[in-house]
Design a protein around this motif. Structure first.
Motif, PDB file in Angstrom:
ATOM      1  N   ARG A   1       0.821  -1.200   0.000  1.00  0.00           N
ATOM      2  CA  ARG A   1       0.000   0.000   0.000  1.00  0.00           C
ATOM      3  C   ARG A   1       0.864   1.263   0.000  1.00  0.00           C
ATOM      4  O   ARG A   1       0.393   2.359  -0.253  1.00  0.00           O
TER       5      ARG A   1
ATOM      6  N   GLU B   1     -10.871  -4.564   2.822  1.00  0.00           N
ATOM      7  CA  GLU B   1      -9.966  -3.772   1.998  1.00  0.00           C
ATOM      8  C   GLU B   1     -10.537  -3.512   0.598  1.00  0.00           C
ATOM      9  O   GLU B   1     -10.799  -4.470  -0.132  1.00  0.00           O
TER      10      GLU B   1
ATOM     11  N   VAL C   1      -2.598   0.389  -3.723  1.00  0.00           N
ATOM     12  CA  VAL C   1      -3.905   0.830  -3.215  1.00  0.00           C
ATOM     13  C   VAL C   1      -3.833   2.335  -2.978  1.00  0.00           C
ATOM     14  O   VAL C   1      -2.870   2.809  -2.391  1.00  0.00           O
TER      15      VAL C   1
END
Length: 431
Positions: free
Chosen positions: A64, A224, A431
């Motif tokens: 991430r 998520e 992400v």
């Protein structure tokens, strides 16, 4: 057929290993014969086994927080296809590719299909992307896509999925996989029932756009990017939605999308029983959706899943034809190497499951003989079937030792020269 790895290189490498392979294969054949198992029948099944490669899996993933691209990574779908062809040439069990749109969208799909045909690659399930906004997108998916409170955002997401069906038809695919990141991050942020109703209403419009010979596969994910609640968070919500939408809608199981210690093989059995198993995304997981290489952490669990799948085939379960695909994130390895290795590990689990004596296992189950039933599975799992896998590859013209041939070919270094990295590309996370 167009090839990226020199056949002569594969043949030379195979010849140097063939005598050893034949000896190991004969020894294993004798061992299996004592159990009344025909090694040739198992090898034919191994040769027939195929698992799809995800187009996006040919590049380096990331965390991430950051992404560390490797050298020679593919920059477009044509270069991804080139890597997929290499993976299939060496493994012999990955003759299809699953594209992701709009990442893989092109102006001329006929050209893309022709290129795939030249490589001997087929197209399978197309994947839509409504979990991130695209440049110039008029309505945002920040608060959801198919379940968004904004009608305009929902309509945009619906149309994108319908467009994906159109792209897939041009390529010859037969299914659409839908995963959404919709959900909430704070208690009270979202009305659970109304959000699910909006999702179902949106999916109904997509379902109506499916061709008669297509399926829709719903993918669930425990968390998520929505960390408090997720629209399709587990197999329960998944199968409820699939049952609501109709017979052409089925559930897709991603091995990483479950809480630790979840009995995935039992979920697989339930989906088979109610004719709602659409397919799999194979990977491995430590904490959650890690997308580690298949079989790297939990090979016995992967075997137990295939035990249920082979059992369904043995019982000639009606409407049973699940799609198999890898879905992994390669952060510290060469993606092609990981995909080759993972495909073979999934194939290994399938072959081991074929060795289970079904009638003996049923007898132990009926007699409530827990130990012998467990040992029947363990005996099959503990057998090294590498000679069967290698012989299946050899007979198909693939590599007995795929990773060794890949490295000796210098493919990655050649691609590093042909595919220079964009110096302006972002190093941000996935992400």
């Amino acid at each position: 057929m167009l090839r990226r790895i020199d056949e002569a290189l594969i043949n030379r490498a195979n010849q140097s290993l063939l005598n050893e392979l034949e000896a190991d294969y004969a020894a294993l054949g004798d061992k299996l014969a004592r159990q009344n198992i025909d090694i040739e029948a198992i090898t034919r099944s191994a040769a027939d086994f195929q698992i799809a490669v995800p187009s996006w899996g040919t590049g380096t993933g990331g965390t991430r927080f950051a992404r560390f691209p490797g050298t020679g990574e593919p920059r477009n779908i044509f270069e991804k296809l080139e890597d997929c062809a290499v993976i299939n040439e060496l493994s012999g069990c990955t003759d299809s590719v699953s594209p992701h749109f709009p990442w893989d969208k092109v102006d001329d799909f006929s050209e893309l299909k022709q290129t795939a045909d030249e490589y001997g690659i087929k197209w399978v399930s197309v994947n839509s992307n409504t979990f991130q906004d695209q440049p110039g997108q008029e309505h945002s998916y920040k608060y959801g896509s198919l379940s968004n409170t904004s009608k305009e955002a929902r309509e945009l997401a619906i149309q994108h999925n319908l467009d994906c069906i159109g792209y897939g038809q041009q390529l010859g695919a037969k299914s659409l996989t839908v995963w959404v990141g919709d959900g909430s991050n704070h208690p009270g942020q979202q009305h659970f029932q109304r959000a699910f109703e909006r999702y179902l209403a949106s999916m109904e419009q997509i379902y109506k756009g499916l061709p008669d010979d297509w399926e829709m596969h719903i993918e669930h994910k425990m968390f998520e990017p929505a960390f408090y609640s997720t629209i399709i968070q587990d197999w329960g919500s998944n199968i409820l939605a699939a049952m609501q939408l109709g017979p052409k809608c089925k559930s897709l199981v991603d091995l990483g999308h479950h809480a630790p210690n979840t009995n995935i093989e039992m979920i697989v059995s339930r989906l088979i029983q109610f004719k709602k198993l659409g397919g799999f995304h194979f990977n491995d997981s430590k904490y959650g959706d890690d997308d580690l290489d298949s079989g790297s952490l939990h090979p016995y669990q992967q075997f137990l899943i295939f035990n249920e799948l082979v059992d369904a085939e043995y019982r000639k379960e009606q409407d049973f034809n699940p799609a198999y695909m890898l879905d992994q994130s390669h952060n510290v390895t060469d993606p092609a190497e990981s995909l080759i290795n993972s495909a073979i590990e999934v194939q290994r689990s399938f072959v081991k499951a074929l060795l289970v004596n079904r009638e003996a296992l049923y007898g132990y189950q009926e007699d409530n003989d827990a130990l012998m039933a467990s040992l029947e599975l363990k005996n099959a799992f503990n057998l090294d079937v590498s000679p069967i896998l290698a012989m299946a590859r050899y007979r198909k013209g693939a590599a007995i030792n795929p990773l060794a041939v890949y490295r000796s070919s210098g493919y990655r270094s050649k691609m590093a020269e042909l595919r220079p990295r964009d110096p302006n590309a972002t190093g941000s996370g996935i992400v």
